[in-house]
Design a protein around this motif. Structure first.
Motif, short mmCIF file in Angstrom:
data_model
loop_
_atom_site.label_atom_id
_atom_site.label_comp_id
_atom_site.label_asym_id
_atom_site.label_seq_id
_atom_site.Cartn_x
_atom_site.Cartn_y
_atom_site.Cartn_z
N ASN A 232 0.83 -1.21 0.00
CA ASN A 232 0.00 0.00 0.00
C ASN A 232 0.86 1.26 0.00
O ASN A 232 0.63 2.20 0.77
N ASN A 233 1.89 1.25 -0.84
CA ASN A 233 2.77 2.40 -1.04
C ASN A 233 3.55 2.78 0.22
O ASN A 233 3.96 3.93 0.39
N SER A 234 3.77 1.82 1.10
CA SER A 234 4.60 2.04 2.29
C SER A 234 5.63 0.92 2.39
O SER A 234 5.31 -0.25 2.12
N LEU A 276 9.96 2.89 -3.65
CA LEU A 276 8.53 3.12 -3.88
C LEU A 276 8.23 3.29 -5.36
O LEU A 276 7.20 2.82 -5.86
N LYS A 277 9.12 3.96 -6.08
CA LYS A 277 8.92 4.14 -7.52
C LYS A 277 8.99 2.79 -8.23
O LYS A 277 8.17 2.50 -9.12
N LEU A 278 9.94 1.97 -7.82
CA LEU A 278 10.09 0.64 -8.41
C LEU A 278 8.86 -0.22 -8.14
O LEU A 278 8.34 -0.91 -9.04
N ILE A 281 6.00 0.81 -10.37
CA ILE A 281 6.18 0.28 -11.73
C ILE A 281 5.79 -1.20 -11.76
O ILE A 281 5.11 -1.66 -12.68
N GLY A 282 6.22 -1.93 -10.75
CA GLY A 282 5.91 -3.36 -10.69
C GLY A 282 4.42 -3.62 -10.67
O GLY A 282 3.91 -4.49 -11.40
N LYS A 283 3.67 -2.87 -9.85
CA LYS A 283 2.23 -3.07 -9.78
C LYS A 283 1.54 -2.69 -11.09
O LYS A 283 0.55 -3.31 -11.50
N ASN A 284 2.07 -1.68 -11.77
CA ASN A 284 1.51 -1.31 -13.08
C ASN A 284 1.73 -2.42 -14.11
O ASN A 284 0.85 -2.72 -14.92
N LEU A 285 2.92 -3.04 -14.06
CA LEU A 285 3.19 -4.15 -14.98
C LEU A 285 2.31 -5.35 -14.65
O LEU A 285 1.83 -6.06 -15.55
N CYS A 298 17.14 -2.55 -13.30
CA CYS A 298 18.42 -1.95 -12.91
C CYS A 298 18.24 -0.44 -12.78
O CYS A 298 17.27 0.14 -13.32
N LEU A 299 19.15 0.18 -12.07
CA LEU A 299 19.11 1.62 -11.82
C LEU A 299 20.40 2.24 -12.34
O LEU A 299 21.49 1.89 -11.89
N ALA A 300 20.28 3.13 -13.30
CA ALA A 300 21.45 3.82 -13.87
C ALA A 300 21.12 5.28 -14.07
O ALA A 300 20.07 5.62 -14.66
N ASP A 301 22.00 6.15 -13.55
CA ASP A 301 21.78 7.60 -13.66
C ASP A 301 20.39 7.99 -13.15
O ASP A 301 19.68 8.79 -13.78
N ASN A 302 20.01 7.38 -12.01
CA ASN A 302 18.71 7.65 -11.36
C ASN A 302 17.50 7.30 -12.21
O ASN A 302 16.39 7.76 -11.94
#
Length: 884
Positions: A232-234, A276-278, A281-285, A298-302
């Motif tokens: 729940n976004n926490s 939280l951003k990741l 994205i996961g729940k949207n997918l 992966c995370l590159a250049d934010n």
């Protein structure tokens, strides 16, 4: 481009046939707004096909591979190595090579690439194939790309891929492989995200594993990952691991492991904002693909890049629910000793049988829900009431101790407390009045009623009701017969409740009273193990004795015994009548099947084969009796059990007379014993009543199936098993059938057969196991519930199905479960171990009747204990030890 190469923007989830599951998913991801995917292209399955077609040797290598026994790993490994070496040595046809180079130059020849496999049977809802084929990172240069494309094609025959296809029933020559060539991102952090918790199964929890550098460090298992859980976004869990190593790309290609500086090792790999951003994205997918996803990122250049998204295939399916309320389900299969999947007709019958919450007699109960081909009971409303929270777990402890403990675990959880609301039962006065009436009769039966004629009375009730329902079904046909069946099903459990519950309740309660008062007044319950032996009137025990009589008859005729070893169901009786002594045995079989032919293992599943339909199911038990016991031994042991029960009752009374107020205590206890002995025999009557009615219902349904075969709507009468009752009525009324639906359900059933159903789950998917962590047991022992007292040592005989049952006198029966169909094996067993069950389930009661130690609810017993091992079963404390 041409037929051999497709760019990501030319692919979507419908491209599995040409691009494989992984590339198809990547193409789908690439075109989603707000999702960053590194660009690239796919070398199609047509390229692999034409590449492999150039080899005249490959068909022979594949033929030899099909012949290799999976149990011979060395030979399998050699066969795989031969195919891989051969494929890596082949030249890539010029047309394929040309398209690869053109796509590579268009995507950027100056970049490094990941070269990854994408099989046509990979990343699919029913079989993920995750990790079965090879991936190569940071590949640079024209020739290196080609070399690693060949290596990817060859990885179709890694040992793990070969074994996985064998286990899932896929043919090696039917699988095609495409290859993904994707521009590399050199990240600061990478990892894996599950949009449902892979440990608890909770669909509301996103679980993220993360570490520094490339995700290869996690896949290779060389580093502990940071763990983040989001609900729940926490962020509800944040575990930062010590990350000593990381994998990074090298400038000249390839990867290398680098030691992380000490000062950096315990730093989070992700900020809370990125977590939280990741998760979002996961729940949207997950929403896009329609199922929980296993995502590489992966995370590159934010910037977050998605490298792959595949279905999570290890989650057990959820029951369907119409609301967002947290619901709690318990497994009907574990309570009924039938954890295998049930076909749609069997599920429909049981849901119609359940009387609760239905809108009409023809409807199916909403409190019984299908999940993974099994049925789960929704007990949410019961637990919402304080009285229900106290009583339900206690009752369930007698059915399956682990389920009872799981319910307690759930009601004590913050998850339950935050959503539970007290529910009144004021809207169900009929149920309350019914329960009070039964409870009053239970007390009267215990206190003063004489009960000797109860068994005879119930047998008469069962016979009369079955004849009445049989006549009712004979009067109707077509859709009207199905509706009549639905009406009959709705009446069966209320009939059991009205006619049998008061006697069975008294029998079970007196067992508890004998146990409790013995311990209170004497400090032990040593006679309890003998009190239940050989009770009168038990229809299942009588069935076992009659089958023993048939075994004694068979042993007189060696030709019959020899015939039974090779008998087939279709010609069972005609072949039997053709051998010396066969006519006499045939008559005994006919008499037995006239009374018990409707029985089977998992017999409340109407789609299971009955003994009448497949009589060879009885043969292993008969032959085991002949080989392991002298003639008449089963009758002698039953008589001895009655004498031992009487002696135990007298010893108990004598011991009580020697205590303070002993005369009164002995009188009370003697009454409990008398009632228990008189009524415990009816313990099998509810199911006996049920399966007889299910048998006539099944015959009626199959007659309608025969009619549908006659007009070519069905290919066999048994195809009705893939339809619900209402769907079958619709087919009979309209004359139309959806054959695609039948095929879909047949394929789905095959997947369900591979699943292990949990005992309990919530509507969010969280599984509560009810493990007893407080029990003290010897090191290495397997724990369960003590259900029949005593300790015994012997050879384990692991039996998964009665069809393959082979036991000797003195063996310890180890099996997932038992039901009345297993009763013939009990006279041979010295002990019993089951994976499911509790104090009052079939195996436990029968074990006590035969006086053999038993432990129920040992998770994975038939897998953990090997056939032939010497084991000790402690039925008093509830554990099993392997001694040899």
């Amino acid at each position: 481009m041409g037929q051999y190469v497709l760019f990501f923007n030319e692919l979507n989830k419908a491209s599995v046939g040409v691009a494989g599951g992984k590339a198809a998913n990547l193409g789908e991801l690439y075109q989603l707004p707000g999702v960053q995917v590194p660009p690239g292209f796919c070398i199609t399955t047509a390229a692999y096909h034409d590449f492999a077609e150039d080899s005249s040797l490959l068909p022979e290598l594949l033929r030899l591979l099909e012949q290799v026994d999976a149990a011979s790993p060395d030979i399998l490994r050699e066969a795989g190595e031969s195919i891989r070496s051969h494929l890596e040595s082949l030249a890539i046809p010029a047309a394929i090579e040309g398209e690869i180079f053109a796509a590579w130059e268009k995507t950027g020849s100056d970049y490094a690439y990941a070269v990854r496999s994408s099989a046509t049977l990979e990343d699919l809802p029913g079989a993920s194939f995750a990790g079965q084929h090879d991936t190569f990172l940071n590949i640079q240069g024209r020739e290196n790309i080609l070399t690693h494309v060949r290596k990817c094609w060859a990885s179709l025959f890694t040992d793990r891929a070969i074994l996985y296809r064998r286990q899932n029933g896929f043919q090696h020559d039917k699988v095609r492989l495409s290859v993904i060539v994707q521009r590399m991102v050199l990240p600061a952090a990478a990892g894996i995200m599950f949009t449902a918790d892979p440990v608890t199964g909770n669909r509301k929890v996103v679980s993220i594993d993360a570490s520094f550098g490339l995700g290869e460090s996690l896949v290779a298992g060389i580093v502990s990952a940071d763990l983040y859980k989001v609900k729940n976004n926490s962020i509800i869990v944040k575990q930062i691991a010590q990350k000593k190593l990381a994998v990074y790309g090298q400038e000249n290609g390839g990867t290398t492991r680098i030691e992380v500086p000490v000062a950096e090792q315990n730093k989070p790999s992700l900020t809370d904002e990125s977590v939280l951003k990741l998760a979002a994205i996961g729940k949207n997918l997950e929403k896009h693909f329609g199922s929980p996803q296993d995502i590489e990122w992966c995370l590159a250049d934010n910037e977050i890049y998605i490298l792959q998204s595949r279905p999570i295939t290890t989650l057990y399916p959820l029951p369907q629910t119409d609301d967002r309320k947290l619901r709690f389900y318990i497994s009907l299969g574990h309570a009924q000793m039938m954890t295998d999947p049930i076909k749609p007709l069997g599920i429909s019958v049981l849901r119609t049988l359940a009387p609760f919450g239905k809108k009409g007699r023809l409807a199916e109960s909403p409190f019984l829900q299908e999940a993974g081909g099994r049925l789960y009971i929704d007990i949410t409303n019961l637990l919402a009431n304080p009285l229900g929270r106290r009583l339900v777990p206690k009752l369930l402890l007698n059915v399956d101790a682990a389920i009872g403990r799981a319910v307690m675990e759930f009601t004590a959880s913050d998850q339950f407390k935050s959503q539970a609301a007290t529910k009144s039962w004021s809207k169900t006065p009929y149920m309350i009045v019914g329960l009070l009436t039964v409870w009053g009769n239970v007390i009267r039966n215990i206190m003063y009623r004489n009960n000797p004629s109860v068994v005879r009375k119930l047998n008469g009730f069962i016979t009369g009701k079955v004849k009445e329902n049989q006549a009712g079904l004979a009067e109707v046909s077509g859709a009207d017969r199905i509706r009549k069946i639905q009406t009959i099903l709705s009446s069966l459990l209320p009939a059991i409740f009205r006619n049998i519950a008061q006697y069975l309740g008294a029998a079970l309660l007196t067992y508890k009273l004998i146990d409790g008062f013995s311990r209170k007044w004497l400090g032990d319950a040593r006679e309890l193990g003998s009190i239940s032996k050989s009770p009168p009137g038990n229809v299942t025990s009588e069935m076992g004795l009659q089958l023993g009589d048939i075994a004694d008859m068979v042993r007189k005729y060696p030709a019959v015994a020899a015939y039974l070893k090779t008998a087939a169901d279709d010609t069972f009786f005609t072949g039997l009548g053709a051998v010396p002594g066969g006519i006499q045995v045939q008559l005994a079989f006919m008499e037995f099947l006239a009374r018990y032919g409707m029985r089977a293992t998992g017999e409340i599943d109407i789609t299971r084969d009955r003994w009448r339909e497949k009589p060879t199911q009885m043969v292993p038990a008969i032959l085991s009796h002949i080989e392991s016991r002298p003639p008449g031994q089963h009758r002698l042991e039953f008589s001895r059990g009655k004498r031992e029960a009487a002696a135990a009752a007298e010893r108990l009374a004598a011991r009580l007379r020697n205590t303070k107020w002993g005369f009164l205590k002995a009188k009370i206890m003697s009454r409990f014993v008398k009632v228990h002995r008189a009524l415990i025999g009816v313990r099998e009557h509810p199911k006996y009543f049920l399966v007889q009615n299910l048998d006539i219902i099944k015959q009626g349904i199959l007659k309608e199936g025969e009619k549908l075969c006659a007009v070519s709507l069905l290919r066999s009468p048994a195809e009705v098993y893939w339809l619900s009752l209402s769907e079958l009525a619709g087919v009979l009324e309209t004359g139309k059938i959806d054959r695609g639906l039948i095929y879909k359900r047949q394929e789905q059933f095959k997947r369900y057969e591979k699943l292990t159903p949990p005992r309990t789950m919530t509507s969010e998917g969280e599984i509560y196991t009810g493990n007893d962590r407080n029990k003290t047991v010897p090191q290495g022992a397997f724990t369960g519930s003590p259900v029949s007292a005593g300790v015994v040592e012997g050879r384990a005989r692991v039996i998964l199905t009665l069809t393959n049952a082979k036991m000797n006198k003195g063996d310890i029966l180890v099996t997932p479960f038992t039901d009345p169909g297993w009763t013939p094996l009990f006279p041979l067993a010295a002990g019993l171990v089951t994976e499911v069950g509790g104090l009052m389930t079939h195996g436990a009661v029968v074990a006590r009747e035969y006086g053999i130690p038993a432990v129920a609810g040992v998770d994975g017993a038939s897998r953990l204990i090997k056939d032939g091992q010497y084991i000790r079963v402690d039925g008093s404390q509830g554990f099993v030890e392997i001694l040899q």
